[in-house]
Design an enzyme around this catalytic site. Structure first.
Site, PDB file in Angstrom:
ATOM      1  N   ASP A  57       0.886  -1.117   0.011  1.00  0.00           N
ATOM      2  CA  ASP A  57       0.024  -0.136   0.161  1.00  0.00           C
ATOM      3  C   ASP A  57       1.073   1.240  -0.072  1.00  0.00           C
ATOM      4  OD1 ASP A  57      -1.680   2.140   0.718  1.00  0.00           O
ATOM      5  OD2 ASP A  57      -2.733   1.243   2.041  1.00  0.00           O
ATOM      6  N   SER A 136       3.064  13.124 -16.211  1.00  0.00           N
ATOM      7  CA  SER A 136       2.064  13.614 -17.388  1.00  0.00           C
ATOM      8  C   SER A 136       1.854  14.822 -17.933  1.00  0.00           C
ATOM      9  CB  SER A 136       0.326  13.597 -16.250  1.00  0.00           C
ATOM     10  OG  SER A 136      -0.624  13.773 -16.999  1.00  0.00           O
ATOM     11  N   TYR A 149      -3.990  16.997  -9.016  1.00  0.00           N
ATOM     12  CA  TYR A 149      -3.508  16.173  -9.935  1.00  0.00           C
ATOM     13  C   TYR A 149      -2.605  16.823 -10.533  1.00  0.00           C
ATOM     14  CZ  TYR A 149      -2.656  12.407 -13.428  1.00  0.00           C
ATOM     15  OH  TYR A 149      -2.164  11.567 -14.391  1.00  0.00           O
ATOM     16  N   LYS A 153       1.748  15.923 -10.442  1.00  0.00           N
ATOM     17  CA  LYS A 153       2.484  15.559 -11.821  1.00  0.00           C
ATOM     18  C   LYS A 153       3.698  16.765 -11.951  1.00  0.00           C
ATOM     19  CE  LYS A 153       0.824  11.413 -12.383  1.00  0.00           C
ATOM     20  NZ  LYS A 153       1.567  10.262 -12.091  1.00  0.00           N
ATOM     21  N   SER A 184      -6.896   2.396 -21.730  1.00  0.00           N
ATOM     22  CA  SER A 184      -6.695   1.459 -20.551  1.00  0.00           C
ATOM     23  C   SER A 184      -8.453   1.205 -20.270  1.00  0.00           C
ATOM     24  CB  SER A 184      -6.012   2.274 -19.422  1.00  0.00           C
ATOM     25  OG  SER A 184      -6.821   3.531 -18.915  1.00  0.00           O
TER      26      SER A 184
END
Length: 254
Positions: A57, A136, A149, A153, A184
């Site tokens: 984890d 990203s 996010y 990144k 995906s």
């Protein structure tokens, strides 16, 4: 089987699905031994005599330390680290809680730091290594609702440069890959959830000068090069792999 990574030992977080699975596939094809580190077991077709699964984890520092130690013990060292695992959610600053922000940073930015810290001693013992961080294109720009996010990144990109600067003298290189839209299971679910999925799919294709969306193995091929000796003079860079999407200026449509 090619041999650009023959004799190399790699740890890939999230290596059992999506982009991570594409990287694992290409690494195994190129001769590497791979430790897939993630929370849930990958499918049976990914695990084989050259790719093993180790549970962790990534929100738990002890799990990270244990996984890196287990990978090095299992295969006899560590040459390559691919920090691929990450999470994403869509919330503006107004909508986001402090806990939301912390969760994003814990998985997307703190985990790569802890994995890198744990991997460095093993790489030194092997005389060097290569770290490949999956950033990203949203570390360069942003879609709506992605402040956490995009920040995480962008942090991955900056962290990659700093690691390259600090550890290049030890023969340890570090680069980031900034993927665009990659096919995906999750991206397919996202498209199909749209009211007019056929239109969305057509518009997505039109955004890409190459005329197609990316595949996980496209990222895998670039990761192989960055992990191999073919890129021995390459470090500290962000490699955009997006089919030309970020270079195409939008035009108004009727």
């Amino acid at each position: 089987m090619a041999d650009r990574l023959a004799g190399k030992i790699a740890l890939i977080t999230g290596g059992g699905r999506g982009i991570g699975a594409g990287i694992t596939q290409r690494f195994v094809e190129e001769g590497a031994k791979v430790a897939i580190v993630q929370r849930t077991p990958p499918s049976d077709d990914i695990v084989n005599d050259r790719a093993v699964y180790l549970h962790a984890d990534l929100s738990k520092p002890q799990d990270i330390a244990s996984a890196v130690a287990a990978a090095a013990e299992r295969f006899g060292g560590l040459d390559i680290l691919v920090n691929n695992a990450g999470i994403m959610f869509e919330k503006t600053v107004d909508e986001m809680t402090e806990e939301d922000w912390d969760q994003m940073m814990t998985i997307n930015l703190k985990a790569p730091f802890l994995l890198t810290k744990a991997a460095l001693p093993h790489m030194r013992r092997r005389g060097g290594g290569s770290i490949v961080n999956i950033g990203s294109i949203e570390g360069l720009a942003s879609n709506p609702g992605h402040p956490a996010y995009s920040a995480s990144k962008a942090g991955v990109h900056g962290f990659s440069a700093a690691v390259a600067v600090d550890h290049g003298h030890e023969g340890i290189r570090c680069n980031a890959i900034a993927p665009g839209w990659i096919n995906s299971d999750l991206s397919e679910i996202y498209i199909e959830s749209m009211a007019d999925s056929a239109r969305v799919r057509k518009e997505l294709l039109a955004m890409h000068p190459v005329g197609r969306l990316g595949e996980p193995t496209d990222v895998g091929k670039l990761a192989v090069w960055l992990a191999s000796e073919e890129s021995s003079f390459v470090t500290g860079q962000v490699w955009v792999i997006d089919g030309g999407r970020t270079k195409k200026l939008p035009l108004p449509v009727s």
